[in-house]
Write a protein that holds these residues in place. Structure first.
Motif, PDB file in Angstrom:
ATOM      1  N   ILE B 122      95.375  65.465  46.505  1.00  0.00           N
ATOM      2  CA  ILE B 122      96.456  64.487  46.606  1.00  0.00           C
ATOM      3  C   ILE B 122      96.422  63.560  45.401  1.00  0.00           C
ATOM      4  CG2 ILE B 122      97.361  62.520  47.932  1.00  0.00           C
ATOM      5  CD1 ILE B 122      96.346  63.909  50.441  1.00  0.00           C
ATOM      6  N   GLN B 123      97.585  63.373  44.746  1.00  0.00           N
ATOM      7  CA  GLN B 123      97.617  62.504  43.565  1.00  0.00           C
ATOM      8  C   GLN B 123      97.925  61.061  43.930  1.00  0.00           C
ATOM      9  OE1 GLN B 123     100.157  64.672  40.789  1.00  0.00           O
ATOM     10  NE2 GLN B 123      98.273  65.340  39.820  1.00  0.00           N
ATOM     11  N   HIS B 124      98.957  60.847  44.739  1.00  0.00           N
ATOM     12  CA  HIS B 124      99.124  59.529  45.309  1.00  0.00           C
ATOM     13  C   HIS B 124      99.939  59.571  46.601  1.00  0.00           C
ATOM     14  CE1 HIS B 124     102.597  59.918  42.595  1.00  0.00           C
ATOM     15  NE2 HIS B 124     103.239  59.153  43.450  1.00  0.00           N
ATOM     16  N   VAL B 125      99.938  58.462  47.297  1.00  0.00           N
ATOM     17  CA  VAL B 125     100.567  58.405  48.609  1.00  0.00           C
ATOM     18  C   VAL B 125     101.609  57.295  48.600  1.00  0.00           C
ATOM     19  CG1 VAL B 125     100.142  58.262  51.076  1.00  0.00           C
ATOM     20  CG2 VAL B 125      98.311  58.954  49.559  1.00  0.00           C
ATOM     21  N   LYS B 126     102.770  57.586  49.184  1.00  0.00           N
ATOM     22  CA  LYS B 126     103.807  56.571  49.215  1.00  0.00           C
ATOM     23  C   LYS B 126     104.221  56.327  50.659  1.00  0.00           C
ATOM     24  CE  LYS B 126     108.178  56.628  47.217  1.00  0.00           C
ATOM     25  NZ  LYS B 126     109.051  57.089  46.140  1.00  0.00           N
ATOM     26  N   VAL B 127     104.396  55.075  51.020  1.00  0.00           N
ATOM     27  CA  VAL B 127     104.948  54.753  52.332  1.00  0.00           C
ATOM     28  C   VAL B 127     106.401  54.373  52.114  1.00  0.00           C
ATOM     29  CG1 VAL B 127     104.816  53.246  54.327  1.00  0.00           C
ATOM     30  CG2 VAL B 127     102.739  53.959  53.169  1.00  0.00           C
ATOM     31  N   PHE B 128     107.304  55.118  52.744  1.00  0.00           N
ATOM     32  CA  PHE B 128     108.714  54.926  52.498  1.00  0.00           C
ATOM     33  C   PHE B 128     109.397  54.450  53.772  1.00  0.00           C
ATOM     34  CE2 PHE B 128     113.010  56.667  52.695  1.00  0.00           C
ATOM     35  CZ  PHE B 128     113.547  56.173  51.523  1.00  0.00           C
ATOM     36  N   GLU B 129     110.242  53.406  53.667  1.00  0.00           N
ATOM     37  CA  GLU B 129     110.980  52.935  54.840  1.00  0.00           C
ATOM     38  C   GLU B 129     112.471  52.960  54.538  1.00  0.00           C
ATOM     39  OE1 GLU B 129     109.187  49.156  56.453  1.00  0.00           O
ATOM     40  OE2 GLU B 129     108.153  49.400  54.547  1.00  0.00           O
ATOM     41  N   GLY B 130     113.203  53.776  55.253  1.00  0.00           N
ATOM     42  CA  GLY B 130     114.650  53.731  55.137  1.00  0.00           C
ATOM     43  C   GLY B 130     115.180  52.627  56.038  1.00  0.00           C
ATOM     44  N   VAL B 131     116.474  52.382  55.952  1.00  0.00           N
ATOM     45  CA  VAL B 131     117.064  51.328  56.787  1.00  0.00           C
ATOM     46  C   VAL B 131     116.877  51.644  58.264  1.00  0.00           C
ATOM     47  CG1 VAL B 131     119.179  50.096  57.347  1.00  0.00           C
ATOM     48  CG2 VAL B 131     118.802  50.933  55.026  1.00  0.00           C
ATOM     49  N   LEU B 132     117.187  52.897  58.603  1.00  0.00           N
ATOM     50  CA  LEU B 132     117.122  53.316  60.005  1.00  0.00           C
ATOM     51  C   LEU B 132     115.694  53.279  60.522  1.00  0.00           C
ATOM     52  CD1 LEU B 132     119.266  54.183  61.960  1.00  0.00           C
ATOM     53  CD2 LEU B 132     118.817  56.554  61.346  1.00  0.00           C
ATOM     54  N   ALA B 146     100.061  68.097  42.821  1.00  0.00           N
ATOM     55  CA  ALA B 146     100.581  68.664  41.576  1.00  0.00           C
ATOM     56  C   ALA B 146     101.276  69.990  41.837  1.00  0.00           C
ATOM     57  CB  ALA B 146      99.448  68.848  40.575  1.00  0.00           C
ATOM     58  N   GLY B 147     101.508  70.301  43.096  1.00  0.00           N
ATOM     59  CA  GLY B 147     102.011  71.624  43.468  1.00  0.00           C
ATOM     60  C   GLY B 147     103.456  71.915  43.151  1.00  0.00           C
ATOM     61  N   GLY B 148     104.055  71.199  42.223  1.00  0.00           N
ATOM     62  CA  GLY B 148     105.404  71.541  41.769  1.00  0.00           C
ATOM     63  C   GLY B 148     106.437  71.476  42.873  1.00  0.00           C
ATOM     64  N   ASN B 149     107.347  72.466  42.866  1.00  0.00           N
ATOM     65  CA  ASN B 149     108.424  72.481  43.854  1.00  0.00           C
ATOM     66  C   ASN B 149     107.855  72.585  45.262  1.00  0.00           C
ATOM     67  OD1 ASN B 149     110.048  72.505  41.651  1.00  0.00           O
ATOM     68  ND2 ASN B 149     110.478  74.703  41.764  1.00  0.00           N
ATOM     69  N   PHE B 150     108.287  71.728  46.143  1.00  0.00           N
ATOM     70  CA  PHE B 150     107.866  71.720  47.537  1.00  0.00           C
ATOM     71  C   PHE B 150     106.364  71.518  47.686  1.00  0.00           C
ATOM     72  CE2 PHE B 150     111.462  74.694  47.104  1.00  0.00           C
ATOM     73  CZ  PHE B 150     112.419  73.920  47.730  1.00  0.00           C
ATOM     74  N   GLY B 151     105.728  70.995  46.663  1.00  0.00           N
ATOM     75  CA  GLY B 151     104.285  70.820  46.732  1.00  0.00           C
ATOM     76  C   GLY B 151     103.872  69.554  47.456  1.00  0.00           C
ATOM     77  N   ASP B 152     104.864  68.700  47.786  1.00  0.00           N
ATOM     78  CA  ASP B 152     104.524  67.443  48.439  1.00  0.00           C
ATOM     79  C   ASP B 152     104.547  67.616  49.956  1.00  0.00           C
ATOM     80  OD1 ASP B 152     104.603  66.515  45.870  1.00  0.00           O
ATOM     81  OD2 ASP B 152     106.670  65.821  46.041  1.00  0.00           O
ATOM     82  N   LEU B 153     103.829  66.747  50.640  1.00  0.00           N
ATOM     83  CA  LEU B 153     103.812  66.794  52.106  1.00  0.00           C
ATOM     84  C   LEU B 153     104.435  65.510  52.639  1.00  0.00           C
ATOM     85  CD1 LEU B 153     102.899  68.120  54.746  1.00  0.00           C
ATOM     86  CD2 LEU B 153     100.739  66.963  54.475  1.00  0.00           C
ATOM     87  N   ILE B 154     105.398  65.649  53.530  1.00  0.00           N
ATOM     88  CA  ILE B 154     106.089  64.485  54.060  1.00  0.00           C
ATOM     89  C   ILE B 154     105.873  64.397  55.564  1.00  0.00           C
ATOM     90  CG2 ILE B 154     108.337  63.375  54.362  1.00  0.00           C
ATOM     91  CD1 ILE B 154     109.236  64.944  51.855  1.00  0.00           C
ATOM     92  N   ILE B 155     105.395  63.266  56.053  1.00  0.00           N
ATOM     93  CA  ILE B 155     105.271  63.034  57.492  1.00  0.00           C
ATOM     94  C   ILE B 155     106.242  61.916  57.871  1.00  0.00           C
ATOM     95  CG2 ILE B 155     103.726  62.441  59.378  1.00  0.00           C
ATOM     96  CD1 ILE B 155     101.426  63.403  57.777  1.00  0.00           C
ATOM     97  N   PRO B 156     107.271  62.230  58.623  1.00  0.00           N
ATOM     98  CA  PRO B 156     108.225  61.201  59.015  1.00  0.00           C
ATOM     99  C   PRO B 156     107.777  60.548  60.323  1.00  0.00           C
ATOM    100  CG  PRO B 156     109.035  63.331  59.696  1.00  0.00           C
ATOM    101  CD  PRO B 156     107.659  63.560  59.126  1.00  0.00           C
ATOM    102  N   GLY B 157     108.339  59.379  60.620  1.00  0.00           N
ATOM    103  CA  GLY B 157     108.162  58.807  61.955  1.00  0.00           C
ATOM    104  C   GLY B 157     106.763  58.385  62.320  1.00  0.00           C
ATOM    105  N   VAL B 158     106.105  57.642  61.425  1.00  0.00           N
ATOM    106  CA  VAL B 158     104.803  57.073  61.756  1.00  0.00           C
ATOM    107  C   VAL B 158     105.000  55.560  61.810  1.00  0.00           C
ATOM    108  CG1 VAL B 158     102.414  56.884  61.025  1.00  0.00           C
ATOM    109  CG2 VAL B 158     103.708  58.930  60.486  1.00  0.00           C
ATOM    110  N   SER B 159     104.369  54.883  62.773  1.00  0.00           N
ATOM    111  CA  SER B 159     104.558  53.435  62.843  1.00  0.00           C
ATOM    112  C   SER B 159     104.024  52.787  61.573  1.00  0.00           C
ATOM    113  CB  SER B 159     103.849  52.867  64.060  1.00  0.00           C
ATOM    114  OG  SER B 159     102.470  52.837  63.826  1.00  0.00           O
ATOM    115  N   LYS B 160     104.641  51.663  61.200  1.00  0.00           N
ATOM    116  CA  LYS B 160     104.321  51.022  59.919  1.00  0.00           C
ATOM    117  C   LYS B 160     102.821  50.774  59.754  1.00  0.00           C
ATOM    118  CE  LYS B 160     105.598  48.586  56.200  1.00  0.00           C
ATOM    119  NZ  LYS B 160     104.484  49.025  55.374  1.00  0.00           N
ATOM    120  N   ASP B 161     102.187  50.209  60.800  1.00  0.00           N
ATOM    121  CA  ASP B 161     100.756  49.902  60.704  1.00  0.00           C
ATOM    122  C   ASP B 161      99.940  51.163  60.485  1.00  0.00           C
ATOM    123  OD1 ASP B 161     101.508  47.373  61.159  1.00  0.00           O
ATOM    124  OD2 ASP B 161     100.946  47.347  63.300  1.00  0.00           O
TER     125      ASP B 161
END
Lengths: 502, 191
Positions: B122-132, B146-161
């Motif tokens: 893992i190179q870095h981690v981002k916490v993203f909050e949309g309006v909704l 560094a896995g190029g196309n689709f190399g990132d992993l996204i987990i939606p719907g985790v509580s902020k804390d």
């Protein structure tokens, strides 16, 4: 090589002769952009505009381009800023820009020579950096000495690789473990056996765009119907088809040979201190440094003819960084014999490639699904469309022949597909005519996923996808439980060994 | 070499199995977010389905309903309902887990997919909050590799804390790992 201590510490311009190179490059751009206009002018309207105007017009154009290339030269500076430890390039005639690359991020420095560079004896220096979003940096024209000096100087700043590089430049002659050159004969053999479809596609694309653009010039005297009638009335249709086929095949082979020779002329690889130096090209020369550690995927391709001639085609995928995603960052080694290939493998991979630990083939459903999609469905559609137009005997004969052919093609694809696991090495074999083996080390895996469609659950089949920095590899429709075990093994290897991937 | 466990030959069956890990489901409120999203997307689908009818209303003077318009509306409605059902049912199938050395994310109603990313990739981690997402106190975690196309992993719907603590945990691990890698590389250079 002795390095000047004060070199490149102050803003430096490129070689003066570079102005000529600049000029030629700008002219080339202009001519390319206006080819349709020029051709139209020559063919159609040459009488409408008086000659003096043409001469004056092109004179002004020449002058403007000359001034522009001089200014581009005047405004281009490069230097090493010691305060910030970075390499800086300033350029631009109207819009000025300044690019800063931290020295420690510089990964690779490449000297390239396009045809125009060769004419005026200069080199383009390309600098690749590790920052994933940074754009590649290029100094378009400097003399050979400066290029070499700059290269060794820039690379010597790279802390982790420092020892390697000074050694390379110091003992260029001594430390060569291995120098290989590809003969013209190898290239001809290669041209006769590779990428038919690609070349055919190129030729067709060329003709199609050519006719689309200029058909109104050349065919203005004929209407479409006339041409069609001419074709119809000739009785020698089958002969014409045969003739076209022969011409097309020889054209493809010829273009192929020329293409391969142009691209890979004078190909040489030398190995120094476990680093590869590759040189090739007829009109434009490429000069690439490759470190085994940066190799992500290694693809080895061979088809039936090449197997008879003991010829392998290798393609190396290195790290794809953000900006150059669309660009082909692979390096090709176009012709290797089996012995040479094995020697290369020994240099690149530290591990045994002789005996495999484990082999995984796709489930027969891989074939069945593809047979259904590519044979049964098209055949059914074809029958429905042509049922009423032709005799049912002809239709069913065609249909059966198609199904048989497709079935065999898919069977071949199914039989070739294999996932072969070695100790610390993964090989994935696939293809129909060109059989490609994709090799990678487990520690190059960035992300790994196993998946199955819900109806595949009860048959225990699924798909594996390995994401690397050089592209993705996947293996479909095979034993799911084996895949999960394998991925556990690879995860264990990645997580326990702490070997970097670059 | 630095690490405690060396890479000796081992039985495949004795390795830790990622299939057996108990997954943490996404936050309950995430279902509401998906519901709202699906309704919005569904509305767009239905509007698209109505386009032939609207176009006809505007252009033609004597308007009459044709089967082709009805089919178009029908297709729009069916797609709207299907995507909503699949997305909402899919939420229950999603889950994630943190292990000592990697991160697991499982998803899929139709295509059941388990993805694993080792921490040392893992190179870095981002916490993203949309309006909704933010209005429900949720966020989305993005793990870049560094896995190029689709190399990132996204987990939606985790509580902020939760997201913040996962991020901190992973970042801490990345730092630890990179120190280890550097020291191993130095060892290699010295050899």
């Amino acid at each position: 090589m002795k390095m000047r201590n004060n070199s490149f510490k102050t803003p430096t311009r490129q070689s003066k002769i570079g102005i000529v190179a600049n000029f030629l490059f700008f002219m080339q751009k202009f001519v390319r952009a206006f080819i349709p206009v020029i051709i139209l002018f020559i063919v159609k309207d040459s009488s409408r505009i008086p000659l003096p105007w043409v001469v004056i017009g092109s004179g002004i154009l020449f002058l403007l381009v000359a001034i522009w290339s001089y200014l581009a030269y005047r405004n281009f500076f490069f230097y090493i800023d010691e305060k910030t430890d970075s390499f800086i390039i300033m350029k631009g005639v109207l819009a000025k820009s300044k690019t800063i690359v931290p020295l420690e991020n510089i990964q690779q420095v490449t000297l390239n020579q396009k045809f125009i560079h060769k004419l005026v004896q200069v080199y383009a220096v390309e600098i690749d950096s590790a920052g994933s979003t940074e754009k590649e940096v290029e100094i378009p024209s400097v003399s050979h000495d400066i290029a070499l000096e700059l290269k060794s100087l820039l690379l010597s700043y790279n802390k982790t690789e420092v020892n390697n590089h000074i050694l390379i430049d110091a003992n260029t002659t001594e430390q060569n473990d291995l120098v290989q050159k590809l003969s013209i004969w190898t290239l001809i053999k290669l041209g006769l056996t590779t990428s038919y479809l690609q070349t055919l596609g190129l030729i067709l694309a060329f003709f199609i765009t050519f006719f689309e653009q200029y058909s109104n010039i050349f065919l203005k005297d004929y209407s479409d119907e006339e041409v069609f009638d001419m074709y119809r009335t000739s009785d020698v249709e089958s002969l014409v088809i045969l003739y076209v086929l022969v011409v097309l095949i020889s054209l493809v082979l010829m273009v192929n040979v020329v293409r391969v020779i142009m691209k890979f002329f004078n190909y040489s690889i030398s190995v120094q201190n476990n680093t590869f130096l590759v040189n090739y090209g007829l009109l434009s020369t490429h000069n690439v440094i490759l470190r085994p550690r940066r190799i992500q995927l290694l693809k080895v391709t061979q088809n039936f003819f090449q197997a008879k001639m003991d010829l392998f085609h290798l393609k190396i995928n290195q790290v794809i960084s953000g900006e150059s995603k669309g660009k082909n960052v692979g390096l090709e080694i176009p012709g290797y014999s089996k012995a040479e290939k094995n020697a290369f493998f020994n240099l690149v991979f530290e591990h045994e490639t002789e005996k495999s630990l484990f082999e995984l083939a796709p489930n027969y459903r891989f074939w069945a699904f593809r047979f259904f999609i590519f044979a049964i469905i098209p055949a059914t559609v074809g029958v429905l469309i042509y049922m009423n137009h032709y005799d049912w005997k002809i239709v069913s004969a065609f249909c059966m022949a198609y199904i048989l052919l497709m079935g065999l093609i898919q069977y071949r694809i199914f039989k070739v597909r294999k996932l072969i696991v070695y100790k610390d090495l993964i090989c994935l074999r696939s293809g129909f005519w060109d059989v490609t083996e994709t090799w990678l080390e487990p520690n190059k895996i960035q992300k790994l996923s196993v998946s199955q469609l819900f109806w595949q659950k009860k048959y225990d089949i699924g798909t594996l996808t390995l994401h690397t920095a050089g592209g993705n590899v996947s293996f479909q429709t095979t034993s799911y439980s084996e895949l999960t075990q394998l991925s556990d093994l690879w995860l264990y290897e990645i997580e326990s060994a702490n070997k970097g991937w670059m | 070499m630095v690490t405690g466990f060396k890479n000796e030959q081992c039985e495949l069956t004795s390795l830790p199995k990622h299939e057996e890990v108990v997954l943490q489901p996404l936050h309950e409120d995430y279902k509401k977010v998906v519901l709202i999203e699906s309704i919005l997307i569904g509305l767009v689908c239905v509007v698209f389905g109505f386009i032939p009818l609207f176009a006809n209303l505007l252009v033609e003077e004597d308007f009459h309903l044709s089967t082709y318009m009805l089919v178009s509306i029908g297709v729009g409605v069916v797609i709207a309902i299907l995507q909503a059902v699949i997305r909402i049912l899919g939420v229950d199938k999603k889950g994630y887990a943190l292990r000592d050395h990697d991160l697991i994310y499982k998803t899929g109603l139709i295509n059941i997919k388990t993805t694993v990313v080792p921490f040392n990739r893992i190179q870095h981690v981002k916490v993203f909050e949309g309006v909704l997402l933010r209005s429900f106190g949720l966020s989305k975690l993005i793990f870049y590799t560094a896995g190029g196309n689709f190399g990132d992993l996204i987990i939606p719907g985790v509580s902020k804390d939760n997201a913040d603590s996962i991020r901190a945990f992973v970042m801490q691990n990345i730092e630890k790992q990179s120190e280890l890698v550097e020291s191993t590389q130095n060892d290699e250079d010295e050899e």
